[in-house]
Design an enzyme around this catalytic site. Structure first.
Site, PDB file in Angstrom:
ATOM      1  N   GLU A 178      31.330  30.729  25.846  1.00 43.93           N
ATOM      2  CA  GLU A 178      30.660  31.130  24.114  1.00 43.93           C
ATOM      3  C   GLU A 178      31.115  30.073  23.075  1.00 43.93           C
ATOM      4  O   GLU A 178      31.894  29.631  23.107  1.00 43.93           O
ATOM      5  CB  GLU A 178      31.314  32.969  23.994  1.00 43.93           C
ATOM      6  CG  GLU A 178      31.103  33.672  25.049  1.00 43.93           C
ATOM      7  CD  GLU A 178      31.452  34.919  24.809  1.00 43.93           C
ATOM      8  OE1 GLU A 178      32.697  35.141  24.159  1.00 43.93           O
ATOM      9  OE2 GLU A 178      31.832  35.807  26.143  1.00 43.93           O
ATOM     10  N   HIS A 183      28.494  39.139  22.222  1.00 46.55           N
ATOM     11  CA  HIS A 183      29.580  39.702  22.463  1.00 46.55           C
ATOM     12  C   HIS A 183      30.130  40.003  21.628  1.00 46.55           C
ATOM     13  O   HIS A 183      30.717  40.182  20.581  1.00 46.55           O
ATOM     14  CB  HIS A 183      30.942  37.981  22.303  1.00 46.55           C
ATOM     15  CG  HIS A 183      31.635  38.465  23.471  1.00 46.55           C
ATOM     16  ND1 HIS A 183      33.015  37.998  24.030  1.00 46.55           N
ATOM     17  CD2 HIS A 183      32.548  40.147  23.332  1.00 46.55           C
ATOM     18  CE1 HIS A 183      33.676  38.822  24.460  1.00 46.55           C
ATOM     19  NE2 HIS A 183      33.586  39.997  23.634  1.00 46.55           N
ATOM     20  N   GLY A 211      31.643  42.401  30.550  1.00 47.70           N
ATOM     21  CA  GLY A 211      33.660  42.287  30.629  1.00 47.70           C
ATOM     22  C   GLY A 211      33.995  40.869  29.611  1.00 47.70           C
ATOM     23  O   GLY A 211      33.824  41.220  29.066  1.00 47.70           O
ATOM     24  N   ARG A 212      34.084  39.989  30.505  1.00 43.32           N
ATOM     25  CA  ARG A 212      33.688  38.532  30.703  1.00 43.32           C
ATOM     26  C   ARG A 212      33.098  38.061  30.986  1.00 43.32           C
ATOM     27  O   ARG A 212      32.881  37.819  32.287  1.00 43.32           O
ATOM     28  CB  ARG A 212      35.305  37.658  30.667  1.00 43.32           C
ATOM     29  CG  ARG A 212      36.717  39.144  29.854  1.00 43.32           C
ATOM     30  CD  ARG A 212      36.718  38.725  28.469  1.00 43.32           C
ATOM     31  NE  ARG A 212      37.165  39.471  27.590  1.00 43.32           N
ATOM     32  CZ  ARG A 212      36.608  39.942  26.682  1.00 43.32           C
ATOM     33  NH1 ARG A 212      36.106  40.516  27.210  1.00 43.32           N
ATOM     34  NH2 ARG A 212      38.719  40.905  25.719  1.00 43.32           N
ATOM     35  N   ARG A 248      40.493  47.603  42.455  1.00 45.57           N
ATOM     36  CA  ARG A 248      41.662  47.583  43.352  1.00 45.57           C
ATOM     37  C   ARG A 248      41.874  48.223  44.949  1.00 45.57           C
ATOM     38  O   ARG A 248      42.155  48.128  45.724  1.00 45.57           O
ATOM     39  CB  ARG A 248      42.581  46.700  42.640  1.00 45.57           C
ATOM     40  CG  ARG A 248      42.465  45.035  42.090  1.00 45.57           C
ATOM     41  CD  ARG A 248      43.534  44.596  41.448  1.00 45.57           C
ATOM     42  NE  ARG A 248      43.708  45.768  40.180  1.00 45.57           N
ATOM     43  CZ  ARG A 248      44.755  46.247  38.997  1.00 45.57           C
ATOM     44  NH1 ARG A 248      45.236  44.882  38.908  1.00 45.57           N
ATOM     45  NH2 ARG A 248      44.692  46.471  38.141  1.00 45.57           N
ATOM     46  N   THR A 249      41.805  49.632  43.970  1.00 43.67           N
ATOM     47  CA  THR A 249      42.464  50.775  44.737  1.00 43.67           C
ATOM     48  C   THR A 249      41.514  51.945  44.941  1.00 43.67           C
ATOM     49  O   THR A 249      40.334  52.199  43.472  1.00 43.67           O
ATOM     50  CB  THR A 249      43.725  50.762  44.526  1.00 43.67           C
ATOM     51  OG1 THR A 249      43.951  51.271  43.356  1.00 43.67           O
ATOM     52  CG2 THR A 249      44.670  50.231  44.729  1.00 43.67           C
ATOM     53  N   ARG A 298      39.414  52.527  31.389  1.00 42.88           N
ATOM     54  CA  ARG A 298      38.854  53.486  30.664  1.00 42.88           C
ATOM     55  C   ARG A 298      37.393  53.270  30.860  1.00 42.88           C
ATOM     56  O   ARG A 298      36.825  54.407  30.759  1.00 42.88           O
ATOM     57  CB  ARG A 298      39.893  52.882  29.072  1.00 42.88           C
ATOM     58  CG  ARG A 298      41.325  53.936  29.561  1.00 42.88           C
ATOM     59  CD  ARG A 298      42.078  53.217  28.166  1.00 42.88           C
ATOM     60  NE  ARG A 298      43.170  53.289  28.369  1.00 42.88           N
ATOM     61  CZ  ARG A 298      44.014  52.458  28.717  1.00 42.88           C
ATOM     62  NH1 ARG A 298      43.464  51.070  28.549  1.00 42.88           N
ATOM     63  NH2 ARG A 298      45.555  52.671  28.522  1.00 42.88           N
ATOM     64  N   ASP A 343      26.619  40.301  27.516  1.00 42.80           N
ATOM     65  CA  ASP A 343      26.849  40.413  25.861  1.00 42.80           C
ATOM     66  C   ASP A 343      28.376  39.334  25.748  1.00 42.80           C
ATOM     67  O   ASP A 343      28.385  39.014  25.129  1.00 42.80           O
ATOM     68  CB  ASP A 343      27.456  41.888  25.893  1.00 42.80           C
ATOM     69  CG  ASP A 343      28.043  41.626  24.450  1.00 42.80           C
ATOM     70  OD1 ASP A 343      27.568  41.939  23.812  1.00 42.80           O
ATOM     71  OD2 ASP A 343      29.011  42.620  23.928  1.00 42.80           O
ATOM     72  N   LEU A 395      36.982  50.875  37.374  1.00 45.32           N
ATOM     73  CA  LEU A 395      36.582  52.349  37.040  1.00 45.32           C
ATOM     74  C   LEU A 395      38.366  52.138  36.068  1.00 45.32           C
ATOM     75  O   LEU A 395      39.286  53.397  36.848  1.00 45.32           O
ATOM     76  CB  LEU A 395      36.616  53.055  38.170  1.00 45.32           C
ATOM     77  CG  LEU A 395      36.173  53.814  37.807  1.00 45.32           C
ATOM     78  CD1 LEU A 395      35.019  53.858  36.602  1.00 45.32           C
ATOM     79  CD2 LEU A 395      35.684  55.183  38.832  1.00 45.32           C
TER      80      LEU A 395
END
Length: 313
Positions: free
Chosen positions: A261, A279, A231-232, A175-176, A154, A256, A152
């Site tokens: 890739e 992508h 993301g990746r 993570r937090t 930007r 995406d 969470l």
């Protein structure tokens, strides 16, 4: 700065290339028949490298360029840059945050709509003439679905804001916990997947987040759940994803990005509950220009001994 050697390993943005050539001595590695010889010949002149989501600077490249001072990435993700080696050698690293946030978040919502409403299949239904033989099948609504977001930052928050406009409850894993936000927090990805309809992956790629989407998470999301990955590629265990889709253990996916890739598992090509994009998360004219301007701005700041605009290292 016209004498400063700037290495671009692969083609990126025509606008970026044009602006770099106006200001620096741009060296295009992909045009060289013998890349190793090209690097050796120009190693003393190269003081900057331009990276992107697919190509950065590994230990080999960094060690081959003794005069390297800065790596400016034409992307937010910098997982292709060896940051430890950069810190060791005092090499600066920059990326392009913020300017691509809206486009990537827009695409996440677009993928969710495309998967749930079968937009690509419906388009093909009209183009093939099948509509003349009867109405298209019923699909599933997006409004009101619970959207779970992994990461969470930007972009994650921008996705949440857009999903809220569709009356979607928002939950997240990071993570937090972020106490300043009103969204439901889950302390594990499995718990998040168990409690959402659509799971969006948008966290940075690290050793900890590689294959963060595994069989356990996919099974928790379930046969009615939808996975969206902006993301990746390596965030997802691709073989487990393919198996789950083929076996009906996952409801659908909008992708995406991919593990290797531009290679994409061919088993996905015929699945109507999967939408595949090449992508293109930030690939709009407007964002391409803004990202290129940020890369240029960081390079100019560095070589004029001014503060970097978006430093990472």
């Amino acid at each position: 700065m016209e004498s400063v050697g700037v290495l671009m390993p692969v083609p990126m943005s025509p606008y970026l290339e044009q602006e770099l050539e106006r200001r620096f001595n741009l060296l295009k590695l992909w045009t060289a028949p013998e890349k190793a010889e090209f690097l050796k010949a120009h190693s003393g002149a190269i003081r900057a490298v331009i990276g992107n989501a697919g190509n950065g600077a590994d230990v080999g490249l960094i060690e081959a360029l003794p005069e390297l001072e800065i790596i400016a990435s034409f992307s937010v993700g910098i997982d292709k840059v060896d940051l430890d080696k950069c810190r060791e050698k005092g090499i600066r690293v920059t990326n392009t945050p913020d300017v691509l946030t809206d486009d990537v978040a827009d695409l996440a919502i677009g993928l969710a709509l495309a998967v749930l409403r079968r937009l690509c299949e419906a388009d093909g239904y009209v183009r093939s003439g099948e509509w003349k033989n009867g109405d298209y099948n019923l699909t599933t609504k997006f409004t009101g679905k619970t959207v779970g977001i992994i990461g969470l930052g930007r972009i994650g928050q921008a996705v949440a804001k857009r999903a809220e406009a569709f009356s979607c409850p928002i939950a997240y894993y990071s993570r937090t916990e972020k106490p300043d936000l009103q969204y439901k927090y889950y302390p594990s990805v499995v718990e998040l997947a168990s409690n959402c309809d659509i799971l969006v992956v948008v966290c940075p790629l690290t050793q900890e987040t590689r294959h963060i989407i595994n069989r356990e998470v996919i099974d928790a999301l379930g046969p009615m759940g939808i996975l969206i990955n902006i993301g990746r590629g390596p965030h997802v265990d691709e073989s487990e994803l393919v198996s789950a889709l083929l076996e009906g253990r996952l409801g659908g996916a909008g992708l995406d990005v991919y593990e290797n890739e531009p290679d994409v598992p061919e088993q996905l090509f015929q699945l109507e509950n999967v939408v595949l994009l090449p992508h293109v998360g930030s690939d709009t004219v407007e964002t391409d220009t803004a990202m290129a301007d940020l890369v240029i701005g960081n390079l100019e700041a560095h070589f004029l001994n001014k503060p970097l605009l978006t430093p990472v290292v």
